[in-house]
Design a protein around this motif. Structure first.
Motif: not given
Length: 208
Positions: A160-173
């Motif tokens: 929405e802000c006009g950026l292009r994200p690439q998801r990397q590491v995800q972690q749930r604790v």
């Protein structure tokens, strides 16, 4: 064979001047290889090349390249999201080439190389800054309470802000989830996104 000529003095003096001018620019920008370092590299390379020609042994001059490679490698270091020191290492390598050209008597070539290197260091940072304003990559790290579609929500914010994200590491604790993204886009879009995220009450940690 054990003598010094006026041309030798000229070569060493020119190497000191050209190496010093490049070093002054590095010193002004507070880089690790500054005035003294570039002078020593340029003069040393010229001196080794002169000695190499006196002994008619090209191996002496050829080993300058290997030696400078080790010196430059010591300047390069990796931070969490980027690699630093590449430009300074390349500058050292280029200054050694100028010194070798001077030591070989190719004064015009040495001055031409100095002009190109100097223009690269002085002019191109401004060009690079303009390019960065149009498109730059940043690393974002977000820690928030885990809910379904949590990370998808923040990717939508980036877009929405006009950026292009690439998801990397995800972690749930436990009940928290951490997401990292490499995000590309204009500088203004990054600033808008940062302000929006800073005002998000659901965020527990935010790094960019």
């Amino acid at each position: 064979m054990n003598f010094i000529t006026q041309e030798d003095i000229l070569k060493l003096g020119l190497a000191m001047v050209l190496g010093g001018l490049i070093g002054a620019e590095r010193e002004y920008r507070s880089k690790s290889a500054g005035l003294r370092t570039t002078i020593l590299i340029c003069v040393g390379s010229a001196l080794f090349t002169i000695v190499s020609s006196r002994f008619r042994d090209d191996r002496i001059a050829a080993n300058i390249v290997n030696g400078i490679g080790f010196l430059g490698a010591g300047i390069i270091f990796r931070q969490e999201t980027s690699i630093k020191g590449l430009t300074t290492a390349a500058t050292i390598w280029s200054v050694a080439a100028i010194g070798m050209a001077i030591g070989s008597g190719f004064y015009g070539l040495a001055v031409a190389g100095f002009a190109v290197i100097g223009a690269t260091l002085l002019v191109l940072p401004g060009v690079a800054a303009r390019i960065a304003r149009v498109n730059q990559a940043r690393q974002y790290r977000i820690v928030t309470a885990f809910r379904h579609q949590t990370l998808d929500h923040y990717e939508a914010v980036f877009q929405e802000c006009g950026l292009r994200p690439q998801r990397q590491v995800q972690q749930r604790v436990g009940n928290e989830i951490t997401g990292r993204w490499r995000v590309n886009g204009p500088e203004e879009a990054h600033e808008r996104c940062i302000q929006r995220l800073l005002n998000d009450p659901e965020l527990k940690e935010f790094e960019f």
